[in-house]
Design a protein around this motif. Structure first.
Motif, short mmCIF file in Angstrom:
data_model
loop_
_atom_site.label_atom_id
_atom_site.label_comp_id
_atom_site.label_asym_id
_atom_site.label_seq_id
_atom_site.Cartn_x
_atom_site.Cartn_y
_atom_site.Cartn_z
N ASP A 1 0.82 -1.21 0.00
CA ASP A 1 0.00 0.00 0.00
C ASP A 1 0.85 1.26 0.00
OD1 ASP A 1 -1.71 -2.09 0.44
OD2 ASP A 1 -2.19 -1.52 2.50
N SER A 2 1.69 1.41 1.02
CA SER A 2 2.48 2.63 1.15
C SER A 2 3.51 2.74 0.02
CB SER A 2 3.18 2.68 2.51
OG SER A 2 4.10 1.62 2.65
N THR A 3 4.07 1.61 -0.41
CA THR A 3 5.07 1.65 -1.48
C THR A 3 4.43 2.05 -2.80
OG1 THR A 3 6.27 -0.11 -0.33
CG2 THR A 3 6.95 0.38 -2.58
N SER A 4 3.20 1.60 -3.05
CA SER A 4 2.51 1.99 -4.27
C SER A 4 2.31 3.50 -4.33
CB SER A 4 1.15 1.28 -4.36
OG SER A 4 1.29 -0.11 -4.49
N VAL A 5 1.81 4.07 -3.25
CA VAL A 5 1.58 5.52 -3.22
C VAL A 5 2.90 6.27 -3.33
CG1 VAL A 5 0.81 7.44 -1.75
CG2 VAL A 5 -0.61 5.38 -1.97
N ALA A 6 3.89 5.85 -2.58
CA ALA A 6 5.18 6.55 -2.61
C ALA A 6 5.82 6.47 -4.00
CB ALA A 6 6.12 5.97 -1.55
N ALA A 7 5.76 5.30 -4.63
CA ALA A 7 6.38 5.14 -5.95
C ALA A 7 5.71 6.05 -6.97
CB ALA A 7 6.28 3.69 -6.39
N LEU A 8 4.39 6.14 -6.92
CA LEU A 8 3.69 7.02 -7.85
C LEU A 8 3.94 8.49 -7.52
CD1 LEU A 8 0.27 5.18 -8.30
CD2 LEU A 8 2.28 5.11 -9.78
N ALA A 9 4.11 8.80 -6.24
CA ALA A 9 4.43 10.17 -5.85
C ALA A 9 5.82 10.57 -6.34
CB ALA A 9 4.33 10.33 -4.34
N VAL A 10 6.78 9.66 -6.25
CA VAL A 10 8.13 9.93 -6.77
C VAL A 10 8.04 10.31 -8.25
CG1 VAL A 10 10.31 8.84 -7.41
CG2 VAL A 10 9.41 8.54 -5.10
N ARG A 11 7.28 9.55 -9.00
CA ARG A 11 7.15 9.81 -10.43
C ARG A 11 6.43 11.14 -10.69
NH1 ARG A 11 5.98 4.37 -13.92
NH2 ARG A 11 7.82 3.18 -13.26
N ALA A 12 5.36 11.38 -9.95
CA ALA A 12 4.58 12.60 -10.19
C ALA A 12 5.39 13.85 -9.88
CB ALA A 12 3.30 12.57 -9.35
N LEU A 13 6.13 13.83 -8.78
CA LEU A 13 6.93 15.00 -8.40
C LEU A 13 8.07 15.22 -9.40
CD1 LEU A 13 7.11 14.35 -4.56
CD2 LEU A 13 5.91 16.24 -5.66
N ALA A 14 8.71 14.15 -9.81
CA ALA A 14 9.82 14.28 -10.77
C ALA A 14 9.32 14.81 -12.10
CB ALA A 14 10.51 12.93 -10.95
N ALA A 15 8.17 14.33 -12.56
CA ALA A 15 7.64 14.77 -13.84
C ALA A 15 7.16 16.21 -13.79
CB ALA A 15 6.49 13.86 -14.27
N ARG A 16 6.69 16.64 -12.62
CA ARG A 16 6.12 17.99 -12.52
C ARG A 16 7.20 19.05 -12.52
NH1 ARG A 16 1.40 18.57 -8.33
NH2 ARG A 16 0.56 17.15 -9.89
N ASP A 17 8.16 18.94 -11.61
CA ASP A 17 9.21 19.97 -11.55
C ASP A 17 10.52 19.45 -10.98
OD1 ASP A 17 8.54 19.69 -8.90
OD2 ASP A 17 7.51 21.62 -8.76
N GLY A 18 10.70 18.13 -11.00
CA GLY A 18 11.98 17.57 -10.57
C GLY A 18 12.15 17.45 -9.07
#
Length: 606
Positions: free
Chosen positions: A262-279
């Motif tokens: 659960d937590s790893t799924s959310v964190a992994a997608l958050a890593v991607r979203a933050l990196a794609a938005r502004d690094g």
């Protein structure tokens, strides 16, 4: 993020009650340390405390914009909001209070259906002399109220209401079963007489004629038309969208990380979203206990320590990882603060470790992400796969072990018989299950079991997360509680949800972003401390509660029977009777916390 208080009274002039409203609003300072605002009129008054989280929409109207008012035809419409509106741009943009006011003026009492987010709100309409209270679909943000002849008090936390002299803290004897087992609590209930909570997915309209509640959101059961492969893709799309909308638009972001799915799924997608938005990068956090190396003992619900799995998952996804190590003294010192965060009986060390974890996370910034609720939505607990529990005539997660309520005195059992009370609660919840005509018996029963888990148990989990985070001025966002995701997964057949074991559907949807260790890991619930000193302290205090005449709650129990039960715990005689390997001494937490709550808040026993 913020907290608010309010007061409506048709029999007195609230314009002269500014000092009382100040006192009520000041109780919300931890929820909103950055700004304070008040608005008073003859029959309505609102107070607000703001936490600036850095989102562009939140800051658009300035740091002290609430309560927000509009003059229409010589009368005032005033609003306060606590939470986040994720579709603010679709509703015209601006701050949450601007969106709320604009939506109310356009859609009136139906505005809640238009909002996507987590939050609670209050709207006073001077034109109709009505108050509208509302809460988000899943109840991620709290809203309590106390009605009295001619008026109502309301607040984000009970302490806001308790600060008003009109309220007296008095235990409702009929509520003793939910004090001793909070997972049985039905939506809207509290153990204090007269104190209620707006249920999730509800609005309540108050006028001189009294309250008019309305449920604006509920699950509906429909046939599922997608294949397993289509289902996994859609689950992934929905979760990616929820995470993408909930990561902060600017500034730092943290996430809880246990190394589970659960937590790893959310964190992994958050890593991607933050990196794609502004690094930007993500900071992840895990809690561990000093005593684990010496005393950790695996159980069905907690077979392993989280910390190594969390560190591996963080390295795999590329987050900056922090392990928060907590000692017994840390826990004991933090418990009083967790009681103040709740104003209601708490969960002892379970609250304390989460509070300490959130306090460390707040050092990074005011916004964090969490993987809560996936177990209840996707079927992630071992009991889902045990026919003897799934098919029992009772709550599957309760088992048949002893309960503290079994030891109430005969007088109290006459007021609140725990067996009949539990049956009534079960019957009510089962009557509310959205049925699917023609559904096969297995899926129909699993729909019931999932509904039971998404009621009291999930509410307990979400409530703890909200209280402990806001006590540190931290806003925690929970993508698995996105209502579109929940509506979709609700109708996925159990055979698909469970393909591959616990949360097989979620694992399939997230397989490409999860490390092998996470995918293959057994379910492990939020950790608790394994420490004989803590267990001894619980047993010692529980023994005092039942044996000392100075105990404020001892008379509520059958003292000889409860004393024998506590001796059985001390002698480790109950282990086989407890579901999931529950720690027997930790059963006493509710008893100990009840005693402290009664004393700290001077609660009358009636």
């Amino acid at each position: 993020m913020s907290g608010f208080v309010g007061w409506m009274d048709f029999r007195r002039d609230l314009g002269a009650q500014e000092d009382v409203l100040h006192a009520m609003a000041d109780t919300m300072q931890h929820r909103g340390p950055d700004a304070k605002g008040l608005w008073l009129s003859r029959h309505a008054a609102l107070g607000h405390r703001r936490l600036a989280v850095g989102d562009a929409a939140v800051g658009a109207a300035g740091g002290d914009a609430q309560p927000l008012t509009a003059e229409i035809g010589g009368e005032t419409v005033a609003v306060v909001h606590a939470g986040e509106i994720y579709n603010a741009a679709d509703l015209g943009g601006g701050s949450s209070e601007e969106v709320l006011l604009r939506s109310y003026l356009r859609w009136g009492d139906r505005l809640a259906e238009r909002l996507d987010g987590m939050g609670a709100f209050a709207v006073w309409d001077g034109r109709s002399r009505r108050l509208l209270l509302g809460r988000d679909r899943m109840g991620l943000k709290p809203l309590y109220y106390f009605a009295y002849p001619g008026g109502i008090l309301f607040a984000s936390e009970p302490k806001g209401i308790m600060a008003n002299p009109l309220f007296e803290a008095r235990l409702d004897p009929a509520a003793l079963p939910i004090v001793l087992q909070p997972r049985l609590t039905l939506p809207g209930e509290t153990p204090l007489a007269g104190l209620r909570e707006v249920p999730p997915g509800h609005v309540v309209i108050w006028s001189e004629d009294g309250p008019s509640p309305r449920r604006y959101w509920r699950l509906s059961s429909e046939p599922h038309r997608h294949s397993f492969e289509e289902t996994t893709r859609h689950v992934r799309e929905l979760l990616e969208d929820a995470v993408g909308r909930q990561v902060p638009a600017s500034g730092p972001c943290a996430a809880m990380l246990s190394g589970g799915v659960d937590s790893t799924s959310v964190a992994a997608l958050a890593v991607r979203a933050l990196a794609a938005r502004d690094g930007r990068s993500l900071d992840t956090f895990c809690v561990r206990f000093e005593s684990d190396s010496a005393h950790f003992s695996p159980t069905e619900l907690r077979p392993e320590v989280d910390a190594p799995y969390a560190a591996d998952a963080a390295e795999f996804m590329g987050s900056r990882h922090h392990t928060v190590t907590v000692g017994l003294r840390d826990l004991l010192d933090a418990v009083p603060a967790t009681r103040r965060a709740r104003d209601l009986p708490g969960w002892g060390q379970f609250d304390a470790s989460m509070y300490l974890l959130f306090r460390e996370m707040r050092e990074i910034g005011p916004v964090a992400m969490s993987g809560e609720a996936a177990d209840e939505i996707f079927g992630g607990y071992p009991y889902f796969f045990k026919p003897e529990l799934v098919n029992r005539d009772g709550f599957p997660w309760m088992g048949d072990g002893p309960r503290l309520a079994d030891y109430l005195s005969p007088e109290m059992r006459a007021t609140a018989d725990p067996v009949e009370d539990e049956r009534a609660r079960l019957s009510q919840l089962l009557s509310e299950v959205p049925r699917l005509p023609g559904e096969d018996p297995e899926n129909a029963r699993m729909r019931e079991v999932l509904h039971l888990g998404m009621s009291g148990p999930l509410a307990v989990v979400l409530d703890r997360k909200e209280r402990m985070s806001m006590a540190s001025g931290l806003e925690v966002r929970i993508p698995f509680c996105d209502h579109r995701l929940i509506e979709y997964v609700w109708n996925v057949p159990w055979s698909m949800k469970s393909r591959g074991g616990l949360k097989g559907l979620l694992k399939a949807a997230m397989a490409d972003v999860l490390p092998p260790g996470t995918l293959n890991r057994r379910k492990s619930a939020y950790p608790h401390v394994h420490n004989p000193e803590y267990d001894h302290a619980l047993i010692e205090e529980a023994t005092w509660i039942v044996s000392d005449e100075r105990s404020p709650i001892g008379r509520l129990f059958d003292r000889p029977r409860l004393a024998e039960f506590i001796r059985g715990i001390a002698a480790d005689r109950l282990r086989p009777d407890l579901p999931g390997g529950t720690s027997a001494p930790h059963m006493l937490i509710q008893l100990v916390e009840m005693r402290r709550w009664i004393e700290d808040y001077q609660v009358s026993l009636g």
